[in-house]
Design a protein around this motif. Structure first.
Motif, PDB file in Angstrom:
ATOM      1  N   ARG A  76       0.811  -1.223   0.000  1.00  0.00           N
ATOM      2  CA  ARG A  76       0.000   0.000   0.000  1.00  0.00           C
ATOM      3  C   ARG A  76       0.843   1.271   0.000  1.00  0.00           C
ATOM      4  NH1 ARG A  76      -4.375   1.437   4.677  1.00  0.00           N
ATOM      5  NH2 ARG A  76      -5.127   3.362   3.766  1.00  0.00           N
ATOM      6  N   TYR A  77       1.944   1.284   0.740  1.00  0.00           N
ATOM      7  CA  TYR A  77       2.740   2.503   0.882  1.00  0.00           C
ATOM      8  C   TYR A  77       4.054   2.475   0.104  1.00  0.00           C
ATOM      9  CZ  TYR A  77      -0.514   3.456   4.655  1.00  0.00           C
ATOM     10  OH  TYR A  77      -1.648   3.681   5.374  1.00  0.00           O
ATOM     11  N   LEU A  78       4.253   1.478  -0.740  1.00  0.00           N
ATOM     12  CA  LEU A  78       5.481   1.424  -1.535  1.00  0.00           C
ATOM     13  C   LEU A  78       5.521   2.575  -2.531  1.00  0.00           C
ATOM     14  CD1 LEU A  78       5.871  -2.353  -2.424  1.00  0.00           C
ATOM     15  CD2 LEU A  78       7.347  -0.994  -0.973  1.00  0.00           C
ATOM     16  N   PRO A  79       6.717   3.000  -2.927  1.00  0.00           N
ATOM     17  CA  PRO A  79       6.803   4.001  -3.996  1.00  0.00           C
ATOM     18  C   PRO A  79       6.226   3.452  -5.298  1.00  0.00           C
ATOM     19  CG  PRO A  79       8.946   3.647  -2.955  1.00  0.00           C
ATOM     20  CD  PRO A  79       8.016   2.640  -2.395  1.00  0.00           C
ATOM     21  N   LEU A  80       5.854   4.328  -6.201  1.00  0.00           N
ATOM     22  CA  LEU A  80       5.220   3.908  -7.453  1.00  0.00           C
ATOM     23  C   LEU A  80       6.092   2.941  -8.250  1.00  0.00           C
ATOM     24  CD1 LEU A  80       3.500   7.152  -8.740  1.00  0.00           C
ATOM     25  CD2 LEU A  80       2.424   5.069  -7.912  1.00  0.00           C
ATOM     26  N   ARG A  81       7.403   3.127  -8.226  1.00  0.00           N
ATOM     27  CA  ARG A  81       8.281   2.256  -9.019  1.00  0.00           C
ATOM     28  C   ARG A  81       8.254   0.821  -8.528  1.00  0.00           C
ATOM     29  NH1 ARG A  81      14.004   2.142  -6.369  1.00  0.00           N
ATOM     30  NH2 ARG A  81      13.254   2.628  -4.311  1.00  0.00           N
ATOM     31  N   ASP A  82       7.847   0.572  -7.268  1.00  0.00           N
ATOM     32  CA  ASP A  82       7.853  -0.766  -6.697  1.00  0.00           C
ATOM     33  C   ASP A  82       6.464  -1.376  -6.556  1.00  0.00           C
ATOM     34  OD1 ASP A  82      10.665  -0.775  -6.264  1.00  0.00           O
ATOM     35  OD2 ASP A  82      10.375   0.530  -4.539  1.00  0.00           O
ATOM     36  N   LYS A  83       5.417  -0.649  -6.916  1.00  0.00           N
ATOM     37  CA  LYS A  83       4.060  -1.150  -6.730  1.00  0.00           C
ATOM     38  C   LYS A  83       3.640  -2.045  -7.885  1.00  0.00           C
ATOM     39  CE  LYS A  83       1.857   2.338  -3.912  1.00  0.00           C
ATOM     40  NZ  LYS A  83       0.843   3.362  -3.844  1.00  0.00           N
ATOM     41  N   GLY A  84       2.759  -2.962  -7.568  1.00  0.00           N
ATOM     42  CA  GLY A  84       2.138  -3.764  -8.611  1.00  0.00           C
ATOM     43  C   GLY A  84       2.515  -5.228  -8.547  1.00  0.00           C
ATOM     44  N   GLU A  85       1.655  -6.024  -9.150  1.00  0.00           N
ATOM     45  CA  GLU A  85       1.850  -7.473  -9.145  1.00  0.00           C
ATOM     46  C   GLU A  85       3.080  -7.871  -9.956  1.00  0.00           C
ATOM     47  OE1 GLU A  85      -0.649 -11.463 -10.470  1.00  0.00           O
ATOM     48  OE2 GLU A  85      -1.547  -9.486 -10.672  1.00  0.00           O
ATOM     49  N   SER A  86       3.283  -7.213 -11.097  1.00  0.00           N
ATOM     50  CA  SER A  86       4.422  -7.586 -11.936  1.00  0.00           C
ATOM     51  C   SER A  86       5.739  -7.212 -11.260  1.00  0.00           C
ATOM     52  CB  SER A  86       4.326  -6.928 -13.309  1.00  0.00           C
ATOM     53  OG  SER A  86       4.368  -5.530 -13.190  1.00  0.00           O
ATOM     54  N   ARG A  87       5.786  -6.066 -10.570  1.00  0.00           N
ATOM     55  CA  ARG A  87       7.023  -5.676  -9.878  1.00  0.00           C
ATOM     56  C   ARG A  87       7.318  -6.635  -8.722  1.00  0.00           C
ATOM     57  NH1 ARG A  87       9.137  -0.656 -11.897  1.00  0.00           N
ATOM     58  NH2 ARG A  87       8.105  -0.565 -13.901  1.00  0.00           N
ATOM     59  N   ARG A  88       6.289  -7.088  -8.020  1.00  0.00           N
ATOM     60  CA  ARG A  88       6.486  -8.039  -6.931  1.00  0.00           C
ATOM     61  C   ARG A  88       7.030  -9.354  -7.490  1.00  0.00           C
ATOM     62  NH1 ARG A  88       1.877 -10.188  -5.555  1.00  0.00           N
ATOM     63  NH2 ARG A  88       0.905  -8.156  -5.427  1.00  0.00           N
ATOM     64  N   PHE A  89       6.465  -9.795  -8.632  1.00  0.00           N
ATOM     65  CA  PHE A  89       6.952 -11.019  -9.256  1.00  0.00           C
ATOM     66  C   PHE A  89       8.416 -10.866  -9.658  1.00  0.00           C
ATOM     67  CE2 PHE A  89       7.808 -13.853 -12.756  1.00  0.00           C
ATOM     68  CZ  PHE A  89       7.239 -15.044 -12.331  1.00  0.00           C
ATOM     69  N   VAL A  90       8.777  -9.723 -10.242  1.00  0.00           N
ATOM     70  CA  VAL A  90      10.160  -9.477 -10.659  1.00  0.00           C
ATOM     71  C   VAL A  90      11.088  -9.503  -9.448  1.00  0.00           C
ATOM     72  CG1 VAL A  90      11.709  -7.723 -11.618  1.00  0.00           C
ATOM     73  CG2 VAL A  90       9.557  -8.218 -12.755  1.00  0.00           C
ATOM     74  N   ARG A  91      10.688  -8.835  -8.362  1.00  0.00           N
ATOM     75  CA  ARG A  91      11.525  -8.823  -7.147  1.00  0.00           C
ATOM     76  C   ARG A  91      11.756 -10.238  -6.636  1.00  0.00           C
ATOM     77  NH1 ARG A  91       8.314  -4.396  -5.581  1.00  0.00           N
ATOM     78  NH2 ARG A  91       7.018  -5.720  -4.269  1.00  0.00           N
ATOM     79  N   ASP A  92      10.686 -11.014  -6.554  1.00  0.00           N
ATOM     80  CA  ASP A  92      10.818 -12.374  -6.033  1.00  0.00           C
ATOM     81  C   ASP A  92      11.669 -13.243  -6.948  1.00  0.00           C
ATOM     82  OD1 ASP A  92       9.289 -11.604  -3.901  1.00  0.00           O
ATOM     83  OD2 ASP A  92       7.441 -12.575  -4.600  1.00  0.00           O
ATOM     84  N   TYR A  93      11.513 -13.082  -8.242  1.00  0.00           N
ATOM     85  CA  TYR A  93      12.292 -13.884  -9.191  1.00  0.00           C
ATOM     86  C   TYR A  93      13.774 -13.536  -9.113  1.00  0.00           C
ATOM     87  CZ  TYR A  93      13.778 -16.183 -13.452  1.00  0.00           C
ATOM     88  OH  TYR A  93      14.420 -16.999 -14.341  1.00  0.00           O
TER      89      TYR A  93
END
Length: 191
Positions: A76-93
């Motif tokens: 909810r409070y992440l910066p715009l560059r880190d928000k979203g389902e695709s960014r979370r998937f990229v981080r985890d990968y």
């Protein structure tokens, strides 16, 4: 040519006769002057110091929330560059795999220290080794982008703009220094 056509409306354009007829919205439309008066605010607040202080306090609270979100991964409070389902998937990968780029800074520091040795033969070897490491980082980044694009498309559909570059830049960071903090262990790829 410019007149109305005298065609009968089609069956889709005709209103159904059974539909209830709604009359009005319950209140008259406010006059424009009334609406404009309700929206008016002064350009400069009455107490500028208090307004500036309140604004500064709000920014401090927002920054602390964002910093806390970067530590905990709260979406909810992440910066715009880190928000979203695709960014979370990229981080985890990216966090699940070993990346050559995360060791680049350590190699560069070692090369700088070793280059202080006054041996020309050793400096030549160090320079060649540094170029080999840089080439390995580039090759690893290309392989990461290809596999990430394929998996991201399979997981969330079309990758968001900049998601691949986001993954490459995250792979070049030292793992403990990455923000948002890694949530997965090595080898724990997202499904």
């Amino acid at each position: 040519m410019f007149g109305r056509k005298n065609e009968a409306p089609s069956a889709q354009e005709q209103k159904p006769q059974d539909a209830p007829v709604v009359m009005g919205k319950g209140a008259p439309t406010p006059k424009r002057k009334t609406q404009e008066a309700a929206r008016k605010r002064p350009l400069v607040p009455d107490d500028r110091k208090a307004a500036k202080k309140a604004n500064r306090e709000a920014m401090v609270i927002e920054r602390s929330r964002m910093r806390q979100a970067l530590e905990t991964g709260e979406e909810r409070y992440l910066p715009l560059r880190d928000k979203g389902e695709s960014r979370r998937f990229v981080r985890d990968y990216v966090d699940a795999r070993w990346n050559v780029g995360e060791f680049l800074l350590a190699f560069a520091l070692a090369f700088v220290v070793l280059s202080l040795v006054p041996s020309p033969a050793l400096q030549e070897i160090i320079l060649i080794a540094f170029f080999v490491i840089m080439a390995a980082v580039v090759v690893d980044s290309i392989l990461l982008s290809r596999s990430l694009r394929k998996r991201l498309t399979a997981a969330v559909g079309d990758p968001a703009q900049g998601a691949i570059w986001y993954g490459i830049t995250r792979a070049l960071q030292i793992r403990p220094m990455r923000l948002p903090k890694p949530k997965v262990r090595r080898g724990q790829y997202p499904s």
